[in-house]
Design an enzyme around this catalytic site. Structure first.
Site, short mmCIF file in Angstrom:
data_model
loop_
_atom_site.label_atom_id
_atom_site.label_comp_id
_atom_site.label_asym_id
_atom_site.label_seq_id
_atom_site.Cartn_x
_atom_site.Cartn_y
_atom_site.Cartn_z
N CYS A 351 0.79 -1.23 0.00
CA CYS A 351 0.00 0.00 0.00
C CYS A 351 0.83 1.29 0.00
O CYS A 351 0.50 2.22 -0.74
CB CYS A 351 -1.02 -0.01 1.12
SG CYS A 351 -0.58 -0.95 2.58
N ARG A 380 7.61 -10.58 5.80
CA ARG A 380 7.22 -10.25 7.17
C ARG A 380 7.90 -11.23 8.11
O ARG A 380 7.85 -12.44 7.87
CB ARG A 380 5.70 -10.32 7.35
CG ARG A 380 4.94 -9.37 6.47
CD ARG A 380 3.44 -9.51 6.65
NE ARG A 380 2.71 -8.70 5.68
CZ ARG A 380 1.40 -8.71 5.52
NH1 ARG A 380 0.66 -9.49 6.30
NH2 ARG A 380 0.82 -7.96 4.61
N GLN A 398 0.78 -11.57 -2.43
CA GLN A 398 -0.68 -11.48 -2.39
C GLN A 398 -1.21 -11.08 -3.76
O GLN A 398 -0.51 -10.42 -4.53
CB GLN A 398 -1.12 -10.42 -1.38
CG GLN A 398 -0.87 -10.78 0.07
CD GLN A 398 -1.33 -9.68 1.02
OE1 GLN A 398 -1.33 -8.51 0.66
NE2 GLN A 398 -1.69 -10.05 2.23
N ASP A 400 -2.76 -8.66 -4.59
CA ASP A 400 -2.97 -7.42 -3.86
C ASP A 400 -3.39 -6.31 -4.82
O ASP A 400 -2.86 -6.21 -5.93
CB ASP A 400 -1.65 -7.05 -3.17
CG ASP A 400 -1.80 -5.92 -2.18
OD1 ASP A 400 -2.94 -5.61 -1.82
OD2 ASP A 400 -0.77 -5.37 -1.77
N HIS A 402 -5.23 -2.02 -4.81
CA HIS A 402 -5.80 -0.88 -4.11
C HIS A 402 -6.63 -0.08 -5.09
O HIS A 402 -6.26 0.07 -6.26
CB HIS A 402 -4.70 -0.02 -3.49
CG HIS A 402 -3.91 -0.75 -2.45
ND1 HIS A 402 -2.77 -1.47 -2.75
CD2 HIS A 402 -4.13 -0.91 -1.12
CE1 HIS A 402 -2.32 -2.04 -1.64
NE2 HIS A 402 -3.11 -1.71 -0.65
N LYS A 484 -13.95 -2.95 7.59
CA LYS A 484 -13.53 -3.88 6.55
C LYS A 484 -14.55 -5.00 6.41
O LYS A 484 -15.31 -5.31 7.32
CB LYS A 484 -12.15 -4.46 6.86
CG LYS A 484 -12.06 -5.21 8.17
CD LYS A 484 -10.65 -5.73 8.45
CE LYS A 484 -10.57 -6.42 9.81
NZ LYS A 484 -9.23 -6.98 10.07
N HIS A 530 -8.31 -1.13 0.28
CA HIS A 530 -7.36 -2.23 0.22
C HIS A 530 -8.17 -3.50 -0.07
O HIS A 530 -9.20 -3.73 0.58
CB HIS A 530 -6.64 -2.43 1.56
CG HIS A 530 -5.94 -1.22 2.08
ND1 HIS A 530 -4.58 -1.16 2.22
CD2 HIS A 530 -6.42 -0.03 2.51
CE1 HIS A 530 -4.24 0.02 2.73
NE2 HIS A 530 -5.34 0.72 2.91
#
Length: 677
Positions: A351, A380, A398, A400, A402, A484, A530
């Site tokens: 992000c 991570r 991911q 992923d 946005h 979320k 997200h």
């Protein structure tokens, strides 16, 4: 005039005390039959019975069983101290301080036998309110130092209670708030499952305890079904199946960072390709962003304050070279501080880098919504105690993305994401998905005004309503920056996994000072959504591998077919068949070894090929294949071209998604990189 009565007394007066009631719900709170409640008019009081087979009833049964287990342990192993024993999903555990070493598998059998004797005594669970000083004195005299520690940490004004069970000469007592079943005789179906180590209060600086896990059900039939499902889960364990199918490797050369082998890499890349195909249709643009960033980026995003312990840091020799003699003289702490301040960090999420891209030039409202996707590698740091196969790793990717949009566009974008999400999970054959709207945390743990939260929650709810999707409210479970949506997907073993998320975030656009020029010519702040569908690809890989048991559908299978020869007389025909099918784009292997056909078939079945193509003299003469489908059985003689057309039709995502074998009992899943942070 009100007076205190127990739920048992109230139910008796109402003629509603059935044998299978283990507790009640009063004012939204679960209360056992022993706990006094304020009663004005017993005949008018509404108590909702909780029966032994209800989910809440099972929790009460399991917590009570934990007490019986602790009683049995202390009868068998004098000197053992008790700590805590809660009910957990699908079972319970109790932590013990056993001075003469860990429990063994043989010990578990003895403990179970003693538990059965305690259950057979069928004594009451008796609740007792106790003063704080008296409780501390009681457990100190018993030598239960951990219980004393628990009591001393409780608030001064909290009501403290004990629960006792057993005959007078062998009574067992625990400091506990309940709830518990009325009698030990209700605990009819119990199984102790494993032993593990656990630190007191989860802190590795504290003593190591012995944790015994177990499970309990309302009936022996329910317990047997659960244990059958547990065995099925073991057989499908993605680490076991991944090794059998040669899909991935975990090695200490890079702890918790998986190596995907050729077959596993194909599946992994096909997942990415599939998502890319959908991205084109749903209007996403893909970007590639760096792996390492200046710490200033994560200071702006807030991750250095909230996520520092989970981030990998990079440093170069010049940082140390530039240190002054005075700094070096201050020692380790000064060096460490300089490394933290100046060393780059591997990104734990995408992000912040997408905010950099959005803010790199002036944007117009005409560009919104802008949907930006990224398959960048993330890192991570997870502690060794929580890493688990592919389910929880330290390096992952991911699906992923946005979405930068106006506040007015949030509802429509939520609806579009839901359409995408459900299309994907229908393709993979997942039938049940529970959706939760996680709302605002308490004021001290959230950012933004109530008006902003009202709008954010209403926008996500509007998207769910527009998509016609039922959902639950997860009160107070939202992120600190916004609400979320959580998607809990149930697999073939009836386990629930949180695999996708949609998060409303007005916070990062504010921190990065992002803006767009509206139709009014003025600058406005965008909203940032997200979102992830599969979530961590590594974790989805593990979940799906267990869901399908390694039986990948034809479109996703690393190898779609194998040609098996009856004898070496047809080797030339078999090789020609392999090459002909490969030329059509079919992923096919060949086994023309000297093994007997039965052995070849067994090996091919273990490898989970969707199709086995047997060739002998008859097939070679007729230009056919003897086709066996993994999922549909014998298909008989099929021409090579006809077979190729059939496989190519099944090579489209979602064309064939065979249902996994049904398993009725639930098995607790592991935790991991399920969602974005």
């Amino acid at each position: 005039m009100s007076a205190k009565q127990t739920p048992k007394q109230v139910l008796l007066s109402q003629g509603k005390l059935d044998k299978d009631i283990v507790a009640v719900t009063v004012g939204g709170k679960v209360v056992d039959l022993h706990t006094p409640i304020e009663v004005t008019d017993p005949s008018a009081l509404t108590l909702t019975p909780i029966r032994a087979t209800d989910p809440k009833g099972l929790e009460v049964i399991r917590h009570s069983t934990a007490h019986v287990m602790a009683d049995a342990v202390q009868r068998l192993f004098p000197g053992t101290k008790v700590t805590i024993g809660p009910a957990i999903e699908d079972g319970f555990y109790y932590d013990f301080d056993k001075p003469d070493g860990p429990f063994t598998e043989e010990d578990l059998g003895k403990i179970e036998e003693t538990m059965r004797a305690i259950v057979k005594e069928d004594t009451e669970f008796r609740r007792e309110v106790i003063a704080r000083d008296a409780a501390i004195r009681l457990f100190r005299e018993m030598g239960e130092t951990f219980k004393v520690d628990i009591i001393e940490r409780r608030p001064e004004d909290e009501e403290l209670t004990l629960y006792r069970h057993g005959k007078p000469e062998s009574e067992w007592v625990d400091f506990c708030s309940g709830p518990h079943v009325p009698r030990t005789g209700l605990l009819k179906a119990v199984k102790l499952t494993s032993v593990a180590g656990a630190y007191w209060r989860g802190d590795e600086r504290n003593p190591m305890l012995q944790r015994i896990y177990g499970t309990a059900f309302a009936s022996q039939d329910a317990l047997k079904e659960h244990l059958r499902a547990v065995e099925e889960a073991k057989a499908r364990d993605h680490r076991k199946v991944g090794k059998e199918l040669d899909l991935f490797l975990l090695d200490q050369a890079s702890p918790a960072m998986p190596f995907f082998l050729p077959k596993g890499a194909f599946v992994y890349n096909r997942l990415v390709e599939y998502m890319r195909e959908l991205y084109f249709r749903y209007g996403y643009e893909e970007v590639i962003t760096p792996q390492a960033f200046d710490p200033k980026l994560f200071r702006t995003s807030g991750h250095l304050g909230h996520y520092n312990e989970n981030m990998y840091r990079l440093w170069t020799e010049d940082i140390l070279d530039d240190m002054t003699e005075a700094e070096r003289a201050k020692g380790y702490d000064t060096v460490a501080e300089k490394l933290r301040a100046q060393s780059f960090a591997l990104k734990p999420m995408n992000c912040p880098s997408h905010c950099v891209i959005f803010g790199s030039r002036k944007r117009s409202y005409r560009e919104l919504p802008w949907r930006v996707a990224d398959f960048g590698r993330l890192h991570r740091y997870e502690r060794g105690g929580v890493i688990h196969g592919l389910s929880r790793v330290r390096s992952f990717c991911q699906d992923d993305a946005h979405i930068f949009c106006t506040e007015e566009q949030v509802g429509a974008e939520s609806k579009a994401f839901l359409d995408l999400f459900y299309e994907v999970f229908r393709t993979f054959g997942f039938e049940r998905i529970d959706v939760k709207l996680a709302t605002r945390p308490e004021k001290s743990k959230r950012m933004g005004s109530d008006e902003l939260w009202d709008h954010a929650e209403a926008s996500l709810a509007a998207g769910l309503k527009a998509a016609g999707i039922d959902y639950e409210i997860a009160e107070g479970e939202g992120a600190f920056y916004g609400p979320k949506l959580e998607f809990h997907v149930h697999d073939a073993l009836k386990r629930s996994w949180q695999l996708g998320t949609l998060q409303y975030d007005p916070n990062l656009p504010e921190r990065f000072d992002l803006s767009y020029v509206g139709a009014d010519g003025k600058e406005h702040r965008p909203v940032m959504l997200h979102r992830a569908v599969l979530g961590s690809l590594e974790r989805f890989f593990s979940v799906y591998l267990e869901h399908c048991g390694g039986n990948f559908p034809t479109w996703l299978s690393p190898k779609q077919a194998i040609v098996l020869t009856v004898s070496d007389k047809v080797d030339a025909y078999a090789l020609e068949t392999r090459d002909r099918l490969r030329a059509r784009g079919i992923r096919v292997d060949i086994d023309y070894s000297a093994d007997k056909l039965g052995a070849k078939i067994r090996n091919a079945r273990l490898a989970r090929y969707p199709y086995l193509c047997v060739v002998g003299l008859k097939e070679a003469e007729s230009g056919t294949l003897g086709v066996r489908s993994r999922d549909r059985g014998e298909l008989g003689a099929i021409s090579r071209d006809e077979f190729a057309e059939m496989v190519l039709k099944e090579s489209v995502p979602g064309a064939v998604a065979p249902a996994a074998p049904a398993v009725t009992a639930a098995v607790a899943p592991g935790d991991g990189n399920a969602t974005k942070n």
